[in-house]
Design a protein around this motif. Structure first.
Motif, PDB file in Angstrom:
ATOM      1  N   ASN A  35       0.823  -1.206   0.000  1.00 49.85           N
ATOM      2  CA  ASN A  35       0.000   0.000   0.000  1.00 49.85           C
ATOM      3  C   ASN A  35       0.859   1.258   0.000  1.00 49.85           C
ATOM      4  O   ASN A  35       1.975   1.265   0.517  1.00 49.85           O
ATOM      5  CB  ASN A  35      -0.897   0.035   1.233  1.00 49.85           C
ATOM      6  CG  ASN A  35      -1.936  -1.060   1.231  1.00 49.85           C
ATOM      7  OD1 ASN A  35      -1.623  -2.223   1.456  1.00 49.85           O
ATOM      8  ND2 ASN A  35      -3.182  -0.687   0.981  1.00 49.85           N
ATOM      9  N   ASP A  37       0.217   5.389   1.106  1.00 45.37           N
ATOM     10  CA  ASP A  37      -0.627   6.458   1.626  1.00 45.37           C
ATOM     11  C   ASP A  37       0.232   7.699   1.781  1.00 45.37           C
ATOM     12  O   ASP A  37       1.357   7.629   2.303  1.00 45.37           O
ATOM     13  CB  ASP A  37      -1.233   6.080   2.984  1.00 45.37           C
ATOM     14  CG  ASP A  37      -2.138   4.855   2.888  1.00 45.37           C
ATOM     15  OD1 ASP A  37      -3.148   4.935   2.176  1.00 45.37           O
ATOM     16  OD2 ASP A  37      -1.817   3.828   3.509  1.00 45.37           O
ATOM     17  N   ASP A 144      -8.101   6.024  -4.309  1.00 47.58           N
ATOM     18  CA  ASP A 144      -8.904   7.024  -3.587  1.00 47.58           C
ATOM     19  C   ASP A 144     -10.371   6.972  -4.019  1.00 47.58           C
ATOM     20  O   ASP A 144     -10.667   7.002  -5.213  1.00 47.58           O
ATOM     21  CB  ASP A 144      -8.409   8.437  -3.889  1.00 47.58           C
ATOM     22  CG  ASP A 144      -6.974   8.681  -3.452  1.00 47.58           C
ATOM     23  OD1 ASP A 144      -6.162   7.764  -3.587  1.00 47.58           O
ATOM     24  OD2 ASP A 144      -6.679   9.801  -2.993  1.00 47.58           O
ATOM     25  N   ASP A 153      -3.915  10.032  -3.455  1.00 47.19           N
ATOM     26  CA  ASP A 153      -3.161   9.956  -2.203  1.00 47.19           C
ATOM     27  C   ASP A 153      -2.960   8.518  -1.759  1.00 47.19           C
ATOM     28  O   ASP A 153      -2.183   8.253  -0.837  1.00 47.19           O
ATOM     29  CB  ASP A 153      -3.909  10.711  -1.092  1.00 47.19           C
ATOM     30  CG  ASP A 153      -3.901  12.222  -1.302  1.00 47.19           C
ATOM     31  OD1 ASP A 153      -2.828  12.758  -1.655  1.00 47.19           O
ATOM     32  OD2 ASP A 153      -4.962  12.848  -1.137  1.00 47.19           O
ATOM     33  N   HIS A 154      -3.641   7.588  -2.406  1.00 51.62           N
ATOM     34  CA  HIS A 154      -3.596   6.187  -1.995  1.00 51.62           C
ATOM     35  C   HIS A 154      -3.464   5.300  -3.233  1.00 51.62           C
ATOM     36  O   HIS A 154      -4.176   5.483  -4.225  1.00 51.62           O
ATOM     37  CB  HIS A 154      -4.857   5.803  -1.222  1.00 51.62           C
ATOM     38  CG  HIS A 154      -5.186   6.746  -0.103  1.00 51.62           C
ATOM     39  ND1 HIS A 154      -4.544   6.730   1.112  1.00 51.62           N
ATOM     40  CD2 HIS A 154      -6.069   7.778  -0.051  1.00 51.62           C
ATOM     41  CE1 HIS A 154      -5.016   7.683   1.883  1.00 51.62           C
ATOM     42  NE2 HIS A 154      -5.954   8.334   1.207  1.00 51.62           N
TER      43      HIS A 154
END
Length: 354
Positions: A35, A37, A144, A153-154
Motif C-alpha cells: 500500500n 498512503d 482514492d 493519495d492512496h
C-alpha cells in the motif's frame, strides 16, 4: 520493510496439460501487495493468497486511468532452477512510467527482492515445457474514493503470476501487419513512452480494423504527420534494409522495450550496423520496391522476436523475405531464448536467478 507472508489454506491444482496453458487466464496461489498512503509512503508489504480485491465504485483508477504496469517472465532451466530476464530493467521502466503518471516511485531493489520471494514461493507453477514460462504482471493503481481529477493519495502495488504456454506453439511463423493511417496511438509529450493502461485501450480500434482485414497486428505511425513509423500494438519494430538494422528512435511516443534494448545490444555485439532514427513508411516501401528490405521483425516480452511476413500499407501488400523468418530474426530469437532458458551462457549478465 519486511514482507509479511500469509500462505493459502486451499492451494489450487496445477495445470495437468502444459500445452493448453494459453496466456493470461490461469493464476497462481499467491500475489504480492503493498500500500501507499500520502504521509506514510509505501508500506505493509505482503504476500497473500491470490484473490479478489475490494474497491470503491468511486476509486480514481476506474474514472481517470491513473495506472501503470509491467510485464516480464520467469523461466525454468534444464536443471530445474528458475531465472528471470532483466527484471531490474522492468522496475526501472516502471518508475519512468510512474513519474509520467504522477505515481509515487517504488524502491526498485526492494520490489525485485519481493518478486524473487514470490516467484520462489510459486516455483512449482513455473512450467516445465520448452517455450512455456511464468508470466509476471506488476502494476500500480490509484484507489482514492474520489470523483475528481488530481493525483491520488492512496495506491496499491501488486504482482500477480500466470503460467503461460509457448507463444509459438506451431513454430516461429511470420505474422501479418497492417499499417494504420486513420487512428493514432500516441504523440510526443503524451504517454506513449509509459506503460500505462490507456495506451492499450487507445490501440484497440486499430487492432480491430486490422483483424477485420485478416491481419494480426497494427503498425502505428506518428500522431502528427502520420508518416513516421513508431511501433506495433504490442511490440517494437525493426527493419533490416540493405544489411543495416534500423528501428524507430525513442522520441517520447514509443515504448522503450526491454527486448528492443536487448536486441540492439546483441546486434552491436555481433558487429552489425544498428541505427535508431526516424523512418517513414514510404522509405520502407521504397526499400521493398528496390529489393533492399531484407527483414522486418517485432520485439517484445511475449513473443521475444516476431518475424513479419506481410506488411500492408493502403493497397500495397509487401511480402517480406518470401514470408519466411530472416537470418537476423532467427539468430536474435535463438540467442535471447537460449539465455532465458539457460541453454546458452549469459555473457551479457542479464539473468537474475531466483
Amino acid at each position: 520493510m519486511e514482507i509479511r507472508i500469509e500462505k493459502t489454506a486451499a492451494p489450487k491444482a496445477k495445470p495437468a496439460d502444459e500445452t493448453k496453458l494459453g496466456f493470461g487466464h490461469i493464476f497462481t496461489d499467491h500475489m504480492f501487495v503493498m500500500n501507499y498512503d500520502t504521509g506514510e509512503g509505501w508500506h505493509d508489504a505482503r504476500i497473500v493468497p491470490y484473490g479478489e480485491i475490494s474497491l470503491s465504485p468511486a476509486a480514481m483508477c476506474l474514472h481517470y486511468g491513473q495506472e501503470i504496469f509491467e510485464g516480464l517472465k520467469a523461466y525454468r532451466t534444464a536443471d530445474g532452477s528458475i531465472q528471470m530476464f532483466r527484471p531490474d530493467e522492468n522496475f526501472k521502466r516502471m518508475n519512468v512510467s510512474a513519474e509520467r503518471m504522477v505515481i509515487p516511485p517504488i524502491d526498485e531493489a526492494f520490489v525485485l527482492e519481493a518478486l524473487k520471494k514470490l516467484v520462489d514461493m510459486e516455483k512449482d507453477w513455473v512450467p516445465h515445457t520448452d517455450g512455456a514460462s511464468l508470466y509476471i504482471r506488476p502494476f500500480i493503481f490509484a484507489t482514492d474514493p474520489y470523483v475528481g481529477v488530481r493525483p491520488a493519495d492512496h495506491y496499491l502495488f501488486m504482482i500477480i503470476l500466470s503460467p503461460s504456454g509457448a507463444y509459438y506453439s506451431t513454430g516461429l511463423n511470420p505474422v501479418k501487419i497492417y499499417v494504420e493511417e486513420k487512428y493514432v496511438r500516441a504523440v510526443r509529450g503524451g504517454t506513449g513512452f509509459a506503460k500505462t493502461a490507456a495506451n492499450y485501450a487507445i490501440s484497440l480500434k486499430g487492432q480491430d480494423e486490422a483483424h477485420n482485414q485478416d491481419y494480426e497486428q497494427v503498425l502505428w505511425l506518428d500522431g502528427v504527420e502520420q508518416k513516421y513509423i513508431e511501433e506495433v500494438g504490442s511490440m517494437n519494430i525493426f527493419f533490416v534494409i540493405d544489411g543495416e538494422v534500423i528501428t524507430p528512435q525513442l522520441t517520447g511516443s514509443v515504448l522503450p522495450g526491454i527486448t528492443r534494448k536487448s536486441s540492439i545490444e546483441l546486434c552491436k555485439k555481433w558487429g552489425m550496423k544498428v541505427t535508431e532514427r526516424r523512418i517513414t513508411i514510404q522509405e520502407v516501401a521504397e526499400a521493398y520496391d528496390n529489393g533492399k528490405l531484407d527483414e522486418v521483425f517485432g520485439t517484445g516480452t511475449a513473443a521475444v522476436i516476431s518475424p513479419v511476413g506481410h506488411l500492408k500499407w493502403g493497397d500495397k501488400v509487401m511480402t517480406i523475405n518470401d514470408n519466411k523468418i530472416g537470418e537476423i530474426s532467427q539468430k536474435l530469437y535463438d540467442t535471447m531464448t537460449g539465455i532465458q532458458y539457460g541453454k546458452l551462457p549469459d555473457e551479457m549478465n542479464w539473468i537474475v536467478r531466483v
